[in-house]
Design a protein around this motif. Structure first.
Motif, PDB file in Angstrom:
ATOM      1  N   ILE A   1      17.263  62.385  71.357  1.00 61.97           N
ATOM      2  CA  ILE A   1      17.551  61.601  72.564  1.00 61.97           C
ATOM      3  C   ILE A   1      16.822  62.226  73.745  1.00 61.97           C
ATOM      4  O   ILE A   1      16.446  63.412  73.687  1.00 61.97           O
ATOM      5  CB  ILE A   1      19.085  61.489  72.797  1.00 61.97           C
ATOM      6  CG1 ILE A   1      19.425  60.337  73.771  1.00 61.97           C
ATOM      7  CG2 ILE A   1      19.679  62.807  73.275  1.00 61.97           C
ATOM      8  CD1 ILE A   1      20.888  59.918  73.740  1.00 61.97           C
ATOM      9  N   GLY A   2      16.620  61.457  74.790  1.00 65.50           N
ATOM     10  CA  GLY A   2      15.906  61.964  75.972  1.00 65.50           C
ATOM     11  C   GLY A   2      14.504  62.383  75.568  1.00 65.50           C
ATOM     12  O   GLY A   2      13.803  61.663  74.854  1.00 65.50           O
ATOM     13  N   GLY A   3      14.129  63.583  75.953  1.00 67.08           N
ATOM     14  CA  GLY A   3      12.785  64.060  75.659  1.00 67.08           C
ATOM     15  C   GLY A   3      12.518  64.202  74.171  1.00 67.08           C
ATOM     16  O   GLY A   3      11.365  64.249  73.743  1.00 67.08           O
ATOM     17  N   SER A   4      13.574  64.262  73.368  1.00 67.00           N
ATOM     18  CA  SER A   4      13.385  64.407  71.927  1.00 67.00           C
ATOM     19  C   SER A   4      13.292  63.053  71.238  1.00 67.00           C
ATOM     20  O   SER A   4      13.306  62.973  70.009  1.00 67.00           O
ATOM     21  CB  SER A   4      14.538  65.234  71.345  1.00 67.00           C
ATOM     22  OG  SER A   4      14.540  66.505  71.960  1.00 67.00           O
TER      23      SER A   4
ATOM     24  N   GLN B   1      12.065  59.109  82.473  1.00 63.80           N
ATOM     25  CA  GLN B   1      12.642  60.446  82.287  1.00 63.80           C
ATOM     26  C   GLN B   1      11.748  61.508  82.916  1.00 63.80           C
ATOM     27  O   GLN B   1      12.207  62.395  83.622  1.00 63.80           O
ATOM     28  CB  GLN B   1      12.870  60.775  80.804  1.00 63.80           C
ATOM     29  CG  GLN B   1      13.670  62.074  80.658  1.00 63.80           C
ATOM     30  CD  GLN B   1      13.567  62.758  79.306  1.00 63.80           C
ATOM     31  OE1 GLN B   1      12.699  62.437  78.498  1.00 63.80           O
ATOM     32  NE2 GLN B   1      14.437  63.714  79.063  1.00 63.80           N
TER      33      GLN B   1
ATOM     34  N   THR C   1      23.068  68.760  71.220  1.00 63.57           N
ATOM     35  CA  THR C   1      23.262  67.505  71.944  1.00 63.57           C
ATOM     36  C   THR C   1      24.133  66.561  71.112  1.00 63.57           C
ATOM     37  O   THR C   1      23.795  66.244  69.969  1.00 63.57           O
ATOM     38  CB  THR C   1      21.887  66.867  72.257  1.00 63.57           C
ATOM     39  OG1 THR C   1      21.125  67.847  72.964  1.00 63.57           O
ATOM     40  CG2 THR C   1      22.023  65.620  73.103  1.00 63.57           C
TER      41      THR C   1
ATOM     42  N   GLY D   1      12.356  69.508  77.839  1.00 64.85           N
ATOM     43  CA  GLY D   1      12.556  68.371  76.929  1.00 64.85           C
ATOM     44  C   GLY D   1      11.615  67.220  77.235  1.00 64.85           C
ATOM     45  O   GLY D   1      10.973  66.658  76.341  1.00 64.85           O
TER      46      GLY D   1
ATOM     47  N   GLU E   1      14.051  62.508  85.947  1.00 63.30           N
ATOM     48  CA  GLU E   1      14.805  63.716  85.589  1.00 63.30           C
ATOM     49  C   GLU E   1      14.157  64.936  86.255  1.00 63.30           C
ATOM     50  O   GLU E   1      14.816  65.930  86.531  1.00 63.30           O
ATOM     51  CB  GLU E   1      14.856  63.898  84.064  1.00 63.30           C
ATOM     52  CG  GLU E   1      15.983  64.811  83.605  1.00 63.30           C
ATOM     53  CD  GLU E   1      16.233  64.780  82.100  1.00 63.30           C
ATOM     54  OE1 GLU E   1      17.151  64.074  81.660  1.00 63.30           O
ATOM     55  OE2 GLU E   1      15.500  65.470  81.361  1.00 63.30           O
TER      56      GLU E   1
ATOM     57  N   VAL F   1      22.472  65.950  84.679  1.00 66.52           N
ATOM     58  CA  VAL F   1      22.943  65.210  83.506  1.00 66.52           C
ATOM     59  C   VAL F   1      24.147  65.905  82.858  1.00 66.52           C
ATOM     60  O   VAL F   1      24.718  65.384  81.903  1.00 66.52           O
ATOM     61  CB  VAL F   1      21.821  64.999  82.448  1.00 66.52           C
ATOM     62  CG1 VAL F   1      20.757  64.067  82.974  1.00 66.52           C
ATOM     63  CG2 VAL F   1      21.230  66.308  81.998  1.00 66.52           C
TER      64      VAL F   1
ATOM     65  N   SER G   1      15.879  68.096  68.317  1.00 68.43           N
ATOM     66  CA  SER G   1      16.760  68.508  69.414  1.00 68.43           C
ATOM     67  C   SER G   1      16.409  69.931  69.813  1.00 68.43           C
ATOM     68  O   SER G   1      16.553  70.859  69.009  1.00 68.43           O
ATOM     69  CB  SER G   1      18.227  68.443  68.987  1.00 68.43           C
ATOM     70  OG  SER G   1      19.047  68.916  70.037  1.00 68.43           O
ATOM     71  N   LYS G   2      15.975  70.078  71.031  1.00 65.70           N
ATOM     72  CA  LYS G   2      15.604  71.404  71.514  1.00 65.70           C
ATOM     73  C   LYS G   2      16.790  72.367  71.361  1.00 65.70           C
ATOM     74  O   LYS G   2      16.649  73.461  70.823  1.00 65.70           O
ATOM     75  CB  LYS G   2      15.175  71.289  72.974  1.00 65.70           C
ATOM     76  CG  LYS G   2      14.776  72.585  73.613  1.00 65.70           C
ATOM     77  CD  LYS G   2      14.243  72.353  75.018  1.00 65.70           C
ATOM     78  CE  LYS G   2      14.121  73.665  75.756  1.00 65.70           C
ATOM     79  NZ  LYS G   2      13.679  73.517  77.134  1.00 65.70           N
ATOM     80  N   THR G   3      17.966  71.938  71.787  1.00 69.92           N
ATOM     81  CA  THR G   3      19.130  72.822  71.770  1.00 69.92           C
ATOM     82  C   THR G   3      19.885  72.761  70.447  1.00 69.92           C
ATOM     83  O   THR G   3      20.619  73.672  70.100  1.00 69.92           O
ATOM     84  CB  THR G   3      20.112  72.394  72.874  1.00 69.92           C
ATOM     85  OG1 THR G   3      20.399  70.992  72.680  1.00 69.92           O
ATOM     86  CG2 THR G   3      19.521  72.604  74.251  1.00 69.92           C
TER      87      THR G   3
HETATM   88  O1  F6P Z   1      19.216  64.498  79.226  1.00 71.61           O
HETATM   89  C1  F6P Z   1      19.262  65.879  79.291  1.00 71.61           C
HETATM   90  C2  F6P Z   1      18.420  66.518  78.246  1.00 71.61           C
HETATM   91  O2  F6P Z   1      18.616  67.884  78.325  1.00 71.61           O
HETATM   92  C3  F6P Z   1      16.949  66.171  78.370  1.00 71.61           C
HETATM   93  O3  F6P Z   1      16.289  66.909  79.312  1.00 71.61           O
HETATM   94  C4  F6P Z   1      16.498  66.396  76.981  1.00 71.61           C
HETATM   95  O4  F6P Z   1      15.262  65.818  76.782  1.00 71.61           O
HETATM   96  C5  F6P Z   1      17.621  65.737  76.216  1.00 71.61           C
HETATM   97  O5  F6P Z   1      18.772  66.094  76.942  1.00 71.61           O
HETATM   98  C6  F6P Z   1      17.760  66.098  74.766  1.00 71.61           C
HETATM   99  O6  F6P Z   1      18.050  67.453  74.584  1.00 71.61           O
HETATM  100  P1  F6P Z   1      17.865  68.167  73.190  1.00 71.61           P
HETATM  101  O7  F6P Z   1      16.434  68.060  72.814  1.00 71.61           O
HETATM  102  O8  F6P Z   1      18.310  69.574  73.402  1.00 71.61           O
HETATM  103  O9  F6P Z   1      18.735  67.456  72.187  1.00 71.61           O
END
Ligand code: F6P
Length: 550
Positions: free
Chosen positions: A157-160, A355, A215, A273, A359, A510, A210-212
Motif C-alpha cells: 500500500i502507499g509507496g509499496s 503520494q 503495515t 516509501g 505526502e 498519516v 512493505s518497507k516496515t
Molecule cells: O502512508 C504511510 C506510509 O508509511 C507510506 O509512506 C508508505 O509508502 C506506506 O505507508 C506503506 O508502508 P510500508 O511499505 O512500510 O508497508
C-alpha cells in the motif's frame, strides 16, 4: 542562510521582491507576453534527456524567473540538494539520509551513509532481483506443485503499491503478455477477492511489499492471501516458500510471517516509501518487463538526477518546475495543481504523484519545528487528458479558480499499436495541443461576436485565457522516459520542500488515523456479553464516532 532566517521566509528580501513584482505585473496577459516577444514559444523551453519542456504559457517574465531563482539561492536549494546526494541526514525528524538517487547510481559510484558505501548493496539487490525475475519469466521458478508461475500479485500500500502499479500500467506494452500481474492494496477484502478469484493458486506468486512489514493493510491482505493459497492447494505451510516473496527492510518480521528470508529482497531506511519503486519494491514490475528494461528505466532516472545535480539554475528543469509551483501557490493563491497526461498508459501517473507530492509537502511545520505561515504543497489531481476534457476542464477554462497544469504527451504512439489505432494518436495529440492553446489564449468577446454569436451569449462563450500550463513532450513512452519523468517530479517536489523549509521526507500526518483505527477495531469485531461491555469498548471515542460505531 540559517534555519531561523529561513523560517521567516516570507519576510526575506527575496520573498518581498517577488510579492512586489507580482503586484506590479497585475493581470498579466499571455497574449501580450507572446506579442511582445515573438521568440517566447521557442525561447521559454528546456530539454532534459528525452523531455522537451515548454514553459512559455506561464504567467511569468524574465524578471519573474530571475526573482524566483534568487529565492532559491536565498533558501539554499542547491545546498540542500548537494547534502541529499552526499548522503547527509536531511530527513531530520527521522534522522535519516534521503538517498533514492543511490538506487540508480552506477555500479562504480560511491555514496556513503555513516561512512559506508551503499552502492554495492544496491547492485547486489538489483542482481538478486534480476536473477529471480528471469527465473520466474523463464519458468525455472515453479510453484509448490511444480506448475509454472503465470500470475504475480503484488500486495502493498502507499509507496509499496502506487509506484509499481503505476509503472506497470505505463510500461504495459513492454510487459510479458503471458503473465497476469495484479496489485492489491485496499484492506477491503474485495480488492484481494477480485484479484485472485479467477487465478489458479498453483500458478500464483504473491509479492508482499512493505518497507516496515508492519503495515496493517498489507499484513492483513498477505495473511488472507496465504490462507487462500493454502486452502486452494490443500497444502500446509511448506507451500509458502514457492509462492511468497517479500520486499522489505525488516527481515525479522518477514521471517515471523513465514517467508524464507532467502526470498526477501531488501532495501534501506534511507529510501522513503514514496521514493521506493526503483528499489526492491519494483520486483513485480521487473518480473513483468524484464531486468533489462528495468535497468533502462533506472538509466532514465539517473539522467535526470545528473541534470538536477549539475545544470545551472537557469536551465535546471526540476528547479524551474518547483519554482513555478511556488510562484502560483505563494503569489497567486493557487490551491491545486493538475497533472494531465495525454496517454492512456499514464492513467495511474497522477495518483502516484499525489503520494509523492502531497505526502512529501503536505506539511505546516518547518524544519526548525516552527509553524510556517506560507502556503506549502498543493492539492495534486488529474486524470488522462481527453477524459478530463469531458468532465472537469470546464472549471479550468471558465471557473473562478487558477489551476496551473502539466500536460504530458508523446509524439509517437507505442510501437505495439496497429495502423488503425496509431492513426488515433493524431487526434489525441490534436486535443493535447488545442487545450493548452485554449487555456493560454482563450477567446475574446470580439472573436466570439465575429462568429455570429448572439450578444446575450457572448459572455458565456468567451474564454478569458491566461490559465498557465507546462507542456512536457517526449518522442515516445519508453522505460527510460518513465524514469526521467518520475525523477523530474521527485526533484521538483524536493525543490519546493527546500524553499518552504519543510521536511519533505517524513509523514507523521498519516500516523494518527492508523492509531485510532486500531482503537475502533475491537468495537466492530468483538462479540460483547452485555451492553455495558460494548459501551466500555468505545469509551475512548468521541460522541459522534461512538454513535456511528453503534
Ligand atoms: O502512508 C504511510 C506510509 O508509511 C507510506 O509512506 C508508505 O509508502 C506506506 O505507508 C506503506 O508502508 P510500508 O511499505 O512500510 O508497508
Amino acid at each position: 542562510m540559517n534555519a531561523d532566517v529561513r523560517n521567516r521566509l516570507n519576510q526575506t528580501p527575496e520573498w518581498t521582491a517577488l510579492a512586489k513584482h507580482r503586484e506590479e505585473l497585475g493581470e498579466v496577459r499571455l497574449r501580450d507576453l507572446f506579442a511582445a516577444d515573438p521568440g517566447r514559444g521557442t525561447g521559454y523551453t528546456l530539454q532534459v534527456g528525452d523531455l522537451y519542456i515548454d514553459y512559455s504559457k506561464h504567467l511569468v517574465t524574465d524578471e519573474t524567473l530571475r526573482l524566483l531563482r534568487e529565492l532559491a539561492a536565498a533558501t539554499d536549494v542547491f545546498g540542500l540538494r548537494d547534502a541529499m546526494f552526499r548522503g547527509e541526514k536531511i530527513n531530520t525528524t527521522e534522522d535519516r539520509a534521503v538517498l533514492h538517487t543511490a538506487l540508480r547510481a552506477p555500479r562504480d559510484a560511491v555514496v556513503e551513509v555513516d561512512g559506508e558505501n551503499v552502492v554495492p548493496q544496491v547492485h547486489a539487490v538489483l542482481d538478486k532481483m534480476s536473477d529471480f525475475a528471469e527465473r520466474v519469466r523463464s519458468g525455472a521458478w515453479t510453484g509448490h506443485t511444480g506448475k509454472r508461475i503465470k500470475n504475480v500479485v503484488n500486495i502493498g500500500i502507499g509507496g509499496s503499491d502506487l509506484g509499481p502499479a503505476m509503472a506497470y500500467e505505463v510500461l504495459r506494452s513492454f510487459t510479458d503478455r503471458d503473465l497476469t500481474v495484479r496489485f492489491v492494496s485496499n484492506v477491503d477484502g474485495a480488492d484481494l477477492h477480485e484479484a485472485t478469484r479467477d487465478l489458479d493458486a498453483a500458478e500464483t506468486l504473491f509479492v508482499i511489499a512493505s518497507k516496515t512489514f508492519t503495515t496493517i493493510e498489507t499484513i492483513t491482505n498477505a495473511t488472507s492471501a496465504r490462507e487462500w493459497l493454502l486452502g486452494e492447494l490443500k497444502a500446509g505451510q511448506e507451500a509458502v516458500a514457492q509462492h511468497f516473496v517479500a520486499l522489505s527492510t525488516n527481515a525479522g518480521k518477514v521471517s515471523d510471517f513465514g517467508i524464507d528470508t532467502a526470498n526477501m529482497f531488501g532495501f534501506w531506511d534511507w529510501v522513503g516509501g514514496r521514493y521506493s519503486y526503483d528499489s526492491a519494491i519494483g520486483l513485480a514490475l521487473m518480473i513483468a518487463i524484464g531486468p533489462d528494461r528495468f535497468r533502462e528505466m533506472l538509466d532514465g532516472f539517473r539522467l535526470v538526477d545528473e541534470h538536477f545535480r549539475s545544470a545551472p539554475a537557469e536551465s535546471n528543469v526540476p528547479l524551474l518546475l518547483g519554482l513555478l509551483g511556488v510562484w502560483y501557490g505563494n503569489f497567486h493563491d493557487a490551491q491545486s495543481h493538475a497533472v494531465l497526461p495525454y496517454s492512456h498508459y499514464l492513467s495511474k501517473f497522477t495518483a502516484y504523484l499525489q503520494q509523492l507530492d502531497m505526502e512529501s509537502n503536505g506539511k505546516s511545520v518547518g524544519r526548525d519545528g516552527q509553524e510556517v505561515d506560507w502556503q506549502t504543497g498543493p492539492v495534486v489531481w488529474g486524470t488522462p487528458g481527453t477524459n478530463g476534457q469531458h468532465a472537469y476542464y470546464q472549471l479550468i477554462h471558465q471557473g473562478t479558480k487558477l489551476i496551473p497544469a502539466d500536460f504530458i504527451g508523446f509524439a509517437e504512439p507505442v510501437a505495439e499499436l496497429g495502423d488503425g489505432l496509431r492513426a488515433q494518436h493524431d487526434l489525441l495529440m490534436a486535443n493535447f495541443f488545442a487545450q493548452t492553446q485554449a487555456l493560454a489564449f482563450g477567446k475574446t468577446p470580439d472573436e466570439v461576436r465575429a462568429e455570429g454569436v448572439p450578444e446575450e451569449l457572448v459572455a458565456h462563450k468567451t474564454f478569458k485565457g491566461d490559465h498557465p500550463t507546462t507542456t512536457i513532450l517526449a518522442r515516445e513512452l519508453t522505460p527510460s522516459v518513465l524514469g526521467q519523468l518520475v525523477a523530474l517530479y521527485e526533484h521538483k517536489v524536493f525543490v519546493q520542500g527546500a524553499v518552504w523549509n519543510i521536511d519533505s521526507f517524513d509523514q507523521w500526518g498519516v500516523e494518527l488515523g492508523k492509531v485510532l483505527a486500531k482503537r475502533v477495531e475491537p468495537a466492530l469485531t468483538e462479540t460483547f456479553t452485555s451492553a455495558a461491555a460494548a459501551a466500555g469498548s468505545v469509551a475512548g471515542l468521541d460522541e459522534s464516532s461512538k454513535a456511528l460505531v453503534a
